[in-house]
Design a protein around this motif. Structure first.
Motif, PDB file in Angstrom:
ATOM      1  N   ILE A 154     -44.987  -8.281   3.199  1.00 45.54           N
ATOM      2  CA  ILE A 154     -43.578  -7.222   4.148  1.00 45.54           C
ATOM      3  C   ILE A 154     -43.221  -7.851   6.054  1.00 45.54           C
ATOM      4  O   ILE A 154     -42.894  -7.765   6.640  1.00 45.54           O
ATOM      5  N   ARG A 155     -44.654  -8.129   6.067  1.00 43.55           N
ATOM      6  CA  ARG A 155     -44.395  -9.036   7.369  1.00 43.55           C
ATOM      7  C   ARG A 155     -42.863 -10.494   7.723  1.00 43.55           C
ATOM      8  O   ARG A 155     -42.355 -10.791   8.243  1.00 43.55           O
ATOM      9  N   LYS A 156     -43.011 -11.074   5.949  1.00 41.29           N
ATOM     10  CA  LYS A 156     -42.249 -12.402   5.616  1.00 41.29           C
ATOM     11  C   LYS A 156     -40.979 -12.084   5.802  1.00 41.29           C
ATOM     12  O   LYS A 156     -39.773 -11.953   6.424  1.00 41.29           O
ATOM     13  N   ARG A 157     -40.689 -10.711   4.815  1.00 38.07           N
ATOM     14  CA  ARG A 157     -39.904 -10.124   4.988  1.00 38.07           C
ATOM     15  C   ARG A 157     -39.424  -9.728   6.047  1.00 38.07           C
ATOM     16  O   ARG A 157     -37.717  -9.340   6.330  1.00 38.07           O
ATOM     17  N   ILE A 158     -40.168  -8.761   6.555  1.00 38.68           N
ATOM     18  CA  ILE A 158     -38.852  -8.406   8.466  1.00 38.68           C
ATOM     19  C   ILE A 158     -38.610  -9.806   8.962  1.00 38.68           C
ATOM     20  O   ILE A 158     -37.859  -9.905   9.673  1.00 38.68           O
ATOM     21  N   ASP A 159     -39.391 -11.084   9.114  1.00 39.20           N
ATOM     22  CA  ASP A 159     -39.621 -12.191   9.731  1.00 39.20           C
ATOM     23  C   ASP A 159     -38.065 -12.356   9.624  1.00 39.20           C
ATOM     24  O   ASP A 159     -37.311 -12.824  10.175  1.00 39.20           O
ATOM     25  N   ASP A 160     -37.947 -12.235   8.219  1.00 41.97           N
ATOM     26  CA  ASP A 160     -36.925 -13.740   7.901  1.00 41.97           C
ATOM     27  C   ASP A 160     -35.634 -12.389   7.226  1.00 41.97           C
ATOM     28  O   ASP A 160     -34.577 -13.120   7.134  1.00 41.97           O
ATOM     29  N   ARG A 161     -35.702 -10.843   7.589  1.00 38.97           N
ATOM     30  CA  ARG A 161     -34.020 -10.144   7.674  1.00 38.97           C
ATOM     31  C   ARG A 161     -34.137 -10.425   5.481  1.00 38.97           C
ATOM     32  O   ARG A 161     -32.946  -9.758   5.901  1.00 38.97           O
ATOM     33  N   PRO A 197     -45.885   0.440  -3.958  1.00 39.27           N
ATOM     34  CA  PRO A 197     -47.130  -0.328  -2.829  1.00 39.27           C
ATOM     35  C   PRO A 197     -45.982  -1.970  -2.133  1.00 39.27           C
ATOM     36  O   PRO A 197     -45.301  -2.597  -2.615  1.00 39.27           O
ATOM     37  N   GLY A 198     -46.111  -1.408  -0.712  1.00 40.72           N
ATOM     38  CA  GLY A 198     -45.415  -2.955   0.119  1.00 40.72           C
ATOM     39  C   GLY A 198     -44.912  -1.728   1.052  1.00 40.72           C
ATOM     40  O   GLY A 198     -44.660  -2.619   1.628  1.00 40.72           O
ATOM     41  N   GLN A 199     -44.532  -0.609   0.894  1.00 39.13           N
ATOM     42  CA  GLN A 199     -43.281   0.465   1.835  1.00 39.13           C
ATOM     43  C   GLN A 199     -43.995   0.493   3.068  1.00 39.13           C
ATOM     44  O   GLN A 199     -45.059   1.007   2.495  1.00 39.13           O
ATOM     45  N   LEU A 200     -43.181   1.070   4.161  1.00 36.60           N
ATOM     46  CA  LEU A 200     -43.155   1.504   5.092  1.00 36.60           C
ATOM     47  C   LEU A 200     -43.105   2.375   5.180  1.00 36.60           C
ATOM     48  O   LEU A 200     -41.172   3.044   4.905  1.00 36.60           O
ATOM     49  N   VAL A 201     -43.343   3.918   5.789  1.00 38.56           N
ATOM     50  CA  VAL A 201     -42.600   5.552   5.804  1.00 38.56           C
ATOM     51  C   VAL A 201     -42.574   5.506   6.993  1.00 38.56           C
ATOM     52  O   VAL A 201     -43.689   5.034   6.941  1.00 38.56           O
ATOM     53  N   VAL A 202     -41.266   5.794   7.845  1.00 34.86           N
ATOM     54  CA  VAL A 202     -41.717   6.231   9.601  1.00 34.86           C
ATOM     55  C   VAL A 202     -41.056   7.319   9.316  1.00 34.86           C
ATOM     56  O   VAL A 202     -39.909   7.883   8.912  1.00 34.86           O
ATOM     57  N   LEU A 203     -41.553   8.376  10.132  1.00 36.51           N
ATOM     58  CA  LEU A 203     -41.123   9.996  10.507  1.00 36.51           C
ATOM     59  C   LEU A 203     -40.739   9.718  11.438  1.00 36.51           C
ATOM     60  O   LEU A 203     -41.330   9.258  12.480  1.00 36.51           O
ATOM     61  N   GLU A 204     -38.907  10.226  11.879  1.00 38.98           N
ATOM     62  CA  GLU A 204     -38.654  10.142  13.003  1.00 38.98           C
ATOM     63  C   GLU A 204     -38.297  11.681  13.792  1.00 38.98           C
ATOM     64  O   GLU A 204     -37.730  12.010  14.599  1.00 38.98           O
ATOM     65  N   PRO A 246     -53.818   1.203  12.019  1.00 38.23           N
ATOM     66  CA  PRO A 246     -53.481  -0.055  13.344  1.00 38.23           C
ATOM     67  C   PRO A 246     -52.560  -0.393  12.174  1.00 38.23           C
ATOM     68  O   PRO A 246     -51.624  -0.676  13.128  1.00 38.23           O
ATOM     69  N   GLU A 247     -53.033  -0.917  10.660  1.00 41.57           N
ATOM     70  CA  GLU A 247     -52.287  -1.972   9.814  1.00 41.57           C
ATOM     71  C   GLU A 247     -51.038  -0.741   9.997  1.00 41.57           C
ATOM     72  O   GLU A 247     -49.496  -1.314  10.425  1.00 41.57           O
ATOM     73  N   SER A 248     -50.752   0.439  10.105  1.00 44.28           N
ATOM     74  CA  SER A 248     -49.711   0.910  10.025  1.00 44.28           C
ATOM     75  C   SER A 248     -48.556   1.087  11.533  1.00 44.28           C
ATOM     76  O   SER A 248     -47.273   0.376  11.295  1.00 44.28           O
ATOM     77  N   THR A 249     -49.411   1.178  12.578  1.00 46.52           N
ATOM     78  CA  THR A 249     -48.651   0.889  13.867  1.00 46.52           C
ATOM     79  C   THR A 249     -48.338  -0.982  13.777  1.00 46.52           C
ATOM     80  O   THR A 249     -47.356  -0.513  14.391  1.00 46.52           O
ATOM     81  N   GLU A 250     -48.913  -1.823  13.451  1.00 47.41           N
ATOM     82  CA  GLU A 250     -48.474  -2.897  13.103  1.00 47.41           C
ATOM     83  C   GLU A 250     -47.471  -3.421  12.356  1.00 47.41           C
ATOM     84  O   GLU A 250     -46.582  -4.045  13.087  1.00 47.41           O
ATOM     85  N   VAL A 251     -47.220  -2.803  11.043  1.00 40.16           N
ATOM     86  CA  VAL A 251     -45.768  -3.020  10.854  1.00 40.16           C
ATOM     87  C   VAL A 251     -44.948  -2.214  10.925  1.00 40.16           C
ATOM     88  O   VAL A 251     -43.621  -2.425  11.252  1.00 40.16           O
ATOM     89  N   ALA A 252     -44.886  -0.877  11.873  1.00 39.15           N
ATOM     90  CA  ALA A 252     -43.657  -0.401  11.992  1.00 39.15           C
ATOM     91  C   ALA A 252     -43.140  -0.851  13.341  1.00 39.15           C
ATOM     92  O   ALA A 252     -42.076  -1.004  13.552  1.00 39.15           O
ATOM     93  N   ALA A 253     -44.189  -1.458  14.334  1.00 38.25           N
ATOM     94  CA  ALA A 253     -44.489  -1.886  15.284  1.00 38.25           C
ATOM     95  C   ALA A 253     -42.995  -3.314  15.116  1.00 38.25           C
ATOM     96  O   ALA A 253     -42.106  -3.911  16.235  1.00 38.25           O
ATOM     97  N   ALA A 303     -37.502  -6.046  15.900  1.00 36.77           N
ATOM     98  CA  ALA A 303     -36.596  -6.240  14.851  1.00 36.77           C
ATOM     99  C   ALA A 303     -35.127  -6.412  15.600  1.00 36.77           C
ATOM    100  O   ALA A 303     -34.902  -7.167  15.381  1.00 36.77           O
ATOM    101  N   ALA A 304     -35.664  -5.161  15.622  1.00 30.49           N
ATOM    102  CA  ALA A 304     -33.514  -4.233  16.267  1.00 30.49           C
ATOM    103  C   ALA A 304     -34.061  -4.203  17.331  1.00 30.49           C
ATOM    104  O   ALA A 304     -32.866  -3.946  17.528  1.00 30.49           O
ATOM    105  N   LEU A 305     -34.892  -3.860  18.177  1.00 30.75           N
ATOM    106  CA  LEU A 305     -34.488  -2.973  19.356  1.00 30.75           C
ATOM    107  C   LEU A 305     -35.730  -3.672  20.748  1.00 30.75           C
ATOM    108  O   LEU A 305     -35.598  -4.460  20.478  1.00 30.75           O
TER     109      LEU A 305
END
Length: 440
Positions: free
Chosen positions: A4-11, A122-129, A186-193, A198-200
């Motif tokens: 997921i880090r790779k997919r975020i980095d390369d958009r 597997p591999g998804q990120l879920v964020v509640l706003e 901590p892992e979820s914080t890292e991925v979400a951040a 990448a956008a903000l």
């Protein structure tokens, strides 16, 4: 995490945003503009159809921005939640209203979490706003997602990041407002951040999702309490024949130790009138009582009655009863120059006026017809914004400081103005007012 880090980095990560309202739509557009493929999910087929036509139903989000997103092919909107399976990151931006007795209603969050759970992979990120009380993300959303047999952080990532939208504001945008992010681990914080980064422009990671949930509540409680303070001072100073607006101007000349807050006809919007009670409700579970929150709520919720009381007294001084009087309320929006009327005090003012026997109407060019709200349903349509129409009423109540109302010509033949926003006096600075002005 590596994938997921790779997919975020390369958009190449696909982003899904559930809820295409005042929070979800700007978030979706920001990620699209950062180079991600974005899908906006909503139950309202009308909203989805409008977006796919390149139209915007939110005033401060220009249609050209939506049209550009659709034309690029990297943004789409849908009611088909099965497409959540294709998303690498899913943001939850759904309402969190209060019930009839000011108890939190997280049913929209729970329903959305169940829809995600049906498609979680597997591999998804879920964020509640969505704004809520501390413990919702790890104590309510996580167990629902856990029913799939998947676990975080081994299988998926889960975090909370409070929305900080302020509709109509121009000096800060979704992209430039710092983003607080806290994961359930901590892992979820890292991925979400990483994704938000990448956008903000700026991301503020915190230790846990509960810290992030609490930070949002603190922001809104701070405003609620201070607005209540200045509303209470308004009433006190009024009885002393002291102009609270002049007092605030004098106090804010101090360059340190003071922050100005301004009175009004009551609180509006989805945040400040509702969110503080999420914490007071949760505090009771722990045997504590959030007395500042409750007291602020009491002061702020009685302000519409104060406005109507001032109107009644002003009409009496002109030899006219409120019953049978024609009263025009200016503005349905909860703040100036936006088309957002959620929890607007104007609705209660109109209802109180009508309950008192007044013939009450409203004027707001942004709302051709009054919408059904959480507590009010008024079958009214706006009257034209003209001097002739204004002059036909016994009293005009300024409830929203729209720029369109800041035109002295509108009030040339008006008899009485009750101003809750202090916009009238500056219009006639150095000039004689042709009407009686009452600040409320």
């Amino acid at each position: 995490m590596t994938d997921i880090r790779k997919r975020i980095d390369d958009r190449s990560a696909r982003v899904g945003v559930i809820g295409q309202g005042y929070v979800g739509l700007p978030l979706a557009l920001v990620f699209r503009e950062a180079g991600f493929r974005v899908t906006g999910f909503d139950l309202d087929a009308g909203k989805v159809a409008a977006l796919m036509r390149g139209e915007s139903y939110i005033k401060h989000i220009g249609p050209e921005r939506v049209a550009a997103a659709v034309a690029s092919g990297s943004f789409s909107a849908t009611t088909n939640f099965d497409l959540l399976r294709e998303c690498d990151a899913i943001f939850i931006c759904v309402p969190t209203p209060l019930g009839a007795h000011r108890e939190p209603d997280n049913s929209y969050i729970h329903a959305t979490a169940r829809e995600i759970a049906k498609r979680l992979r597997p591999g998804q990120l879920v964020v509640l706003e969505s704004t809520t009380y501390p413990g919702t993300t790890d104590g309510e959303v996580q167990p629902i997602l856990g029913q799939t047999g998947l676990h975080t952080p081994d299988d998926y990532f889960l975090a909370f990041s409070p929305e900080r939208e302020d509709p109509g504001r121009r000096d800060f945008t979704t992209k430039s407002i710092p983003k607080v992010v806290g994961g359930v681990n901590p892992e979820s914080t890292e991925v979400a951040a990483l994704l938000y980064g990448a956008a903000l422009d700026k991301v503020v990671p915190v230790a846990t999702s509960r810290v992030a949930e609490s930070a949002k509540l603190l922001e809104n409680i701070f405003r609620s309490v201070n607005i209540a303070l200045v509303n209470e001072l308004k009433v006190i100073f009024d009885r002393m024949d002291i102009d609270v607006w002049e007092v605030i101007e004098a106090a804010k000349s101090k360059p340190f130790g003071f922050m100005p807050f301004y009175p009004g006809p009551g609180l509006g919007g989805h945040c400040i009138p509702l969110d503080p009670f999420y914490l007071s409700w949760k505090a009771a579970e722990y045997g504590d009582w959030a007395r500042f929150i409750e007291l602020a709520g009491e002061v702020n919720t009685r302000m519409p009655r104060h406005v109507v009381s001032k109107a009644m007294a002003a009409l009496n001084e002109q030899g006219k009863a409120l019953k049978g009087a024609r009263v025009l309320v200016l503005g349905l929006a909860y703040k100036a120059n936006i088309d957002d009327d959620r929890e607007s005090p104007s609705y209660e003012i109109l209802e109180l006026l009508r309950d008192s026997g007044a013939l009450a109407d409203y004027c707001d060019p942004l709302f051709p017809a009054a919408r059904k709200g959480r507590k009010h349903e008024l079958t009214l349509s706006t009257v034209p914004c003209t001097p002739q129409v204004f002059a036909s009423y016994d009293a005009v109540v300024v409830s929203t400081a729209h720029d369109v109302f800041k035109n002295a010509a509108l009030y040339g033949d008006v008899k009485l103005v009750i101003d809750t926003r202090n916009i009238i006096a500056p219009l006639f600075s150095g000039k004689r007012m042709p009407f009686r002005l009452v600040k409320a």
